[in-house]
Motif scaffolding. Sequence first.
Motif, PDB file in Angstrom:
ATOM      1  N   THR A 185      14.150   6.665  33.547  1.00 52.77           N
ATOM      2  CA  THR A 185      14.048   6.255  32.139  1.00 52.77           C
ATOM      3  C   THR A 185      15.195   6.837  31.325  1.00 52.77           C
ATOM      4  O   THR A 185      15.801   6.153  30.491  1.00 52.77           O
ATOM      5  CB  THR A 185      12.700   6.699  31.552  1.00 52.77           C
ATOM      6  OG1 THR A 185      11.633   6.074  32.283  1.00 52.77           O
ATOM      7  CG2 THR A 185      12.592   6.317  30.078  1.00 52.77           C
ATOM      8  N   GLY A 186      15.517   8.099  31.586  1.00 50.99           N
ATOM      9  CA  GLY A 186      16.615   8.738  30.876  1.00 50.99           C
ATOM     10  C   GLY A 186      17.950   8.094  31.171  1.00 50.99           C
ATOM     11  O   GLY A 186      18.787   7.921  30.271  1.00 50.99           O
ATOM     12  N   LEU A 187      18.169   7.732  32.428  1.00 48.74           N
ATOM     13  CA  LEU A 187      19.418   7.058  32.794  1.00 48.74           C
ATOM     14  C   LEU A 187      19.566   5.733  32.052  1.00 48.74           C
ATOM     15  O   LEU A 187      20.613   5.442  31.452  1.00 48.74           O
ATOM     16  CB  LEU A 187      19.440   6.786  34.301  1.00 48.74           C
ATOM     17  CG  LEU A 187      19.830   7.917  35.241  1.00 48.74           C
ATOM     18  CD1 LEU A 187      19.688   7.445  36.692  1.00 48.74           C
ATOM     19  CD2 LEU A 187      21.250   8.385  34.989  1.00 48.74           C
ATOM     20  N   LEU A 188      18.509   4.921  32.092  1.00 50.90           N
ATOM     21  CA  LEU A 188      18.587   3.602  31.463  1.00 50.90           C
ATOM     22  C   LEU A 188      18.729   3.715  29.956  1.00 50.90           C
ATOM     23  O   LEU A 188      19.497   2.967  29.330  1.00 50.90           O
ATOM     24  CB  LEU A 188      17.342   2.788  31.824  1.00 50.90           C
ATOM     25  CG  LEU A 188      17.160   2.490  33.323  1.00 50.90           C
ATOM     26  CD1 LEU A 188      15.836   1.789  33.573  1.00 50.90           C
ATOM     27  CD2 LEU A 188      18.320   1.660  33.838  1.00 50.90           C
ATOM     28  N   ALA A 189      18.029   4.668  29.354  1.00 47.82           N
ATOM     29  CA  ALA A 189      18.135   4.871  27.905  1.00 47.82           C
ATOM     30  C   ALA A 189      19.527   5.347  27.525  1.00 47.82           C
ATOM     31  O   ALA A 189      20.005   5.072  26.414  1.00 47.82           O
ATOM     32  CB  ALA A 189      17.084   5.880  27.445  1.00 47.82           C
ATOM     33  N   GLY A 190      20.175   6.065  28.424  1.00 43.35           N
ATOM     34  CA  GLY A 190      21.518   6.572  28.161  1.00 43.35           C
ATOM     35  C   GLY A 190      22.614   5.565  28.422  1.00 43.35           C
ATOM     36  O   GLY A 190      23.801   5.882  28.276  1.00 43.35           O
ATOM     37  N   GLY A 191      22.249   4.354  28.821  1.00 48.25           N
ATOM     38  CA  GLY A 191      23.240   3.295  29.007  1.00 48.25           C
ATOM     39  C   GLY A 191      23.845   3.232  30.395  1.00 48.25           C
ATOM     40  O   GLY A 191      24.826   2.507  30.615  1.00 48.25           O
ATOM     41  N   TRP A 192      23.276   3.946  31.347  1.00 45.64           N
ATOM     42  CA  TRP A 192      23.803   3.928  32.701  1.00 45.64           C
ATOM     43  C   TRP A 192      23.331   2.681  33.440  1.00 45.64           C
ATOM     44  O   TRP A 192      22.252   2.155  33.175  1.00 45.64           O
ATOM     45  CB  TRP A 192      23.348   5.167  33.464  1.00 45.64           C
ATOM     46  CG  TRP A 192      23.992   6.423  32.962  1.00 45.64           C
ATOM     47  CD1 TRP A 192      23.740   7.069  31.791  1.00 45.64           C
ATOM     48  CD2 TRP A 192      25.003   7.181  33.619  1.00 45.64           C
ATOM     49  NE1 TRP A 192      24.531   8.178  31.666  1.00 45.64           N
ATOM     50  CE2 TRP A 192      25.312   8.278  32.785  1.00 45.64           C
ATOM     51  CE3 TRP A 192      25.663   7.050  34.834  1.00 45.64           C
ATOM     52  CZ2 TRP A 192      26.270   9.228  33.131  1.00 45.64           C
ATOM     53  CZ3 TRP A 192      26.616   7.991  35.182  1.00 45.64           C
ATOM     54  CH2 TRP A 192      26.911   9.065  34.334  1.00 45.64           C
ATOM     55  N   LYS A 193      24.154   2.225  34.372  1.00 53.47           N
ATOM     56  CA  LYS A 193      23.820   1.030  35.153  1.00 53.47           C
ATOM     57  C   LYS A 193      23.552   1.422  36.596  1.00 53.47           C
ATOM     58  O   LYS A 193      24.383   2.061  37.240  1.00 53.47           O
ATOM     59  CB  LYS A 193      24.958   0.019  35.090  1.00 53.47           C
ATOM     60  CG  LYS A 193      24.695  -1.249  35.905  1.00 53.47           C
ATOM     61  CD  LYS A 193      25.743  -2.313  35.652  1.00 53.47           C
ATOM     62  CE  LYS A 193      27.109  -1.892  36.133  1.00 53.47           C
ATOM     63  NZ  LYS A 193      28.112  -2.953  35.976  1.00 53.47           N
ATOM     64  N   LEU A 194      22.374   1.032  37.084  1.00 49.74           N
ATOM     65  CA  LEU A 194      22.033   1.255  38.484  1.00 49.74           C
ATOM     66  C   LEU A 194      22.592   0.103  39.312  1.00 49.74           C
ATOM     67  O   LEU A 194      22.261  -1.067  39.072  1.00 49.74           O
ATOM     68  CB  LEU A 194      20.521   1.340  38.666  1.00 49.74           C
ATOM     69  CG  LEU A 194      19.858   2.719  38.532  1.00 49.74           C
ATOM     70  CD1 LEU A 194      20.102   3.298  37.144  1.00 49.74           C
ATOM     71  CD2 LEU A 194      18.369   2.634  38.825  1.00 49.74           C
ATOM     72  N   VAL A 195      23.444   0.441  40.263  1.00 48.74           N
ATOM     73  CA  VAL A 195      24.029  -0.554  41.159  1.00 48.74           C
ATOM     74  C   VAL A 195      23.374  -0.365  42.525  1.00 48.74           C
ATOM     75  O   VAL A 195      23.570   0.645  43.194  1.00 48.74           O
ATOM     76  CB  VAL A 195      25.554  -0.394  41.266  1.00 48.74           C
ATOM     77  CG1 VAL A 195      26.136  -1.413  42.239  1.00 48.74           C
ATOM     78  CG2 VAL A 195      26.191  -0.544  39.882  1.00 48.74           C
ATOM     79  N   VAL A 196      22.558  -1.335  42.900  1.00 46.41           N
ATOM     80  CA  VAL A 196      21.728  -1.229  44.099  1.00 46.41           C
ATOM     81  C   VAL A 196      22.266  -2.146  45.187  1.00 46.41           C
ATOM     82  O   VAL A 196      22.441  -3.349  44.970  1.00 46.41           O
ATOM     83  CB  VAL A 196      20.261  -1.598  43.777  1.00 46.41           C
ATOM     84  CG1 VAL A 196      19.424  -1.637  45.039  1.00 46.41           C
ATOM     85  CG2 VAL A 196      19.683  -0.610  42.771  1.00 46.41           C
ATOM     86  N   GLY A 197      22.525  -1.567  46.353  1.00 43.37           N
ATOM     87  CA  GLY A 197      22.945  -2.381  47.482  1.00 43.37           C
ATOM     88  C   GLY A 197      21.775  -3.116  48.097  1.00 43.37           C
ATOM     89  O   GLY A 197      20.729  -2.530  48.370  1.00 43.37           O
ATOM     90  N   ASP A 198      21.939  -4.437  48.295  1.00 46.76           N
ATOM     91  CA  ASP A 198      20.867  -5.265  48.845  1.00 46.76           C
ATOM     92  C   ASP A 198      21.513  -6.410  49.635  1.00 46.76           C
ATOM     93  O   ASP A 198      22.206  -7.245  49.054  1.00 46.76           O
ATOM     94  CB  ASP A 198      20.011  -5.820  47.711  1.00 46.76           C
ATOM     95  CG  ASP A 198      18.842  -6.662  48.204  1.00 46.76           C
ATOM     96  OD1 ASP A 198      18.782  -6.966  49.408  1.00 46.76           O
ATOM     97  OD2 ASP A 198      17.977  -7.017  47.374  1.00 46.76           O
TER      98      ASP A 198
END
Length: 275
Positions: A185-198
């Motif tokens: 939640t903190g990451l997303l609120a801070g504007g970070w982007k999760l890049v997930v390999g799939d």
Amino acid sequence: MLVSRQNLRIKYVRRLHQKKFRDSEGKFLIEGIRFLEEAINANWPLEAVFYEPSLESGDRGRLLLGNLSKSGAALIAVDKLLFSEIADTESPQGILAVAKKPLEFDFNPVEWSKAQRDLLVLVDGVRDPGNLGTIIRSADAAGADCVFILKGTVDPYNTKTLRSTMGSIFHIPIINVDDRRGFLTGLLAGGWKLVVGDPAAQKLLCHADLTRDTVLVIGSEASGVSADLHKDAGSLVKIPMPGRAESLNAGVAAGIMLYETVRQRMAAGRIIARP
């Protein structure tokens, strides 16, 4: 020189092979000449060093023991047969040390972004020590700012993991995440982007923007990343595999993702090296 299995120091070292005891003590074991040299170069706090007396017969061993003595660590000679029982490697080099784990720190995603500490690796469920060690080593080489470890992942202070890092454990922060939901939640609120390999993703890795506030998420080979990380992903990406292999191991996949990030940032004129 220690010769008894019943010696309290020997018993303590034996117990440090267990994760639960490592966690409770805030200590871990490092083994081998090169690994101890890396620890000295990094000014890593060492509590005690156990060594075979034969180590003193070689120039490199004498120099290492001399430098360890200067560091303030207690030097304890151990009988060769007894040392082989407390060592983890099949062919011990005759030296191991009790090291202190780093102090935990508060991760502030907003402040880190402002300071351009903006490349993180998040490991979810990787069980193989060699793969985790390779991920840590690759993250260090690529200039990542931190590796975060989610529950269900092998212990980064497992001796096999440590050896696979080739000393990178001393160069990059490794943080275990206890509050998974709060962290994400903190990451997303801070504007970070999760890049997930799939492997099933439509977007190629090279088409994702990896130049700012990027969290590269690495999952296990067996089951990939968890459902909540898929849901939170800013980008689901796949590594192009024009050959016939069905998959890559987690360590290799992490290296490719990290170096695509490096490539993009160099192309954008970014300074990528950590201080």
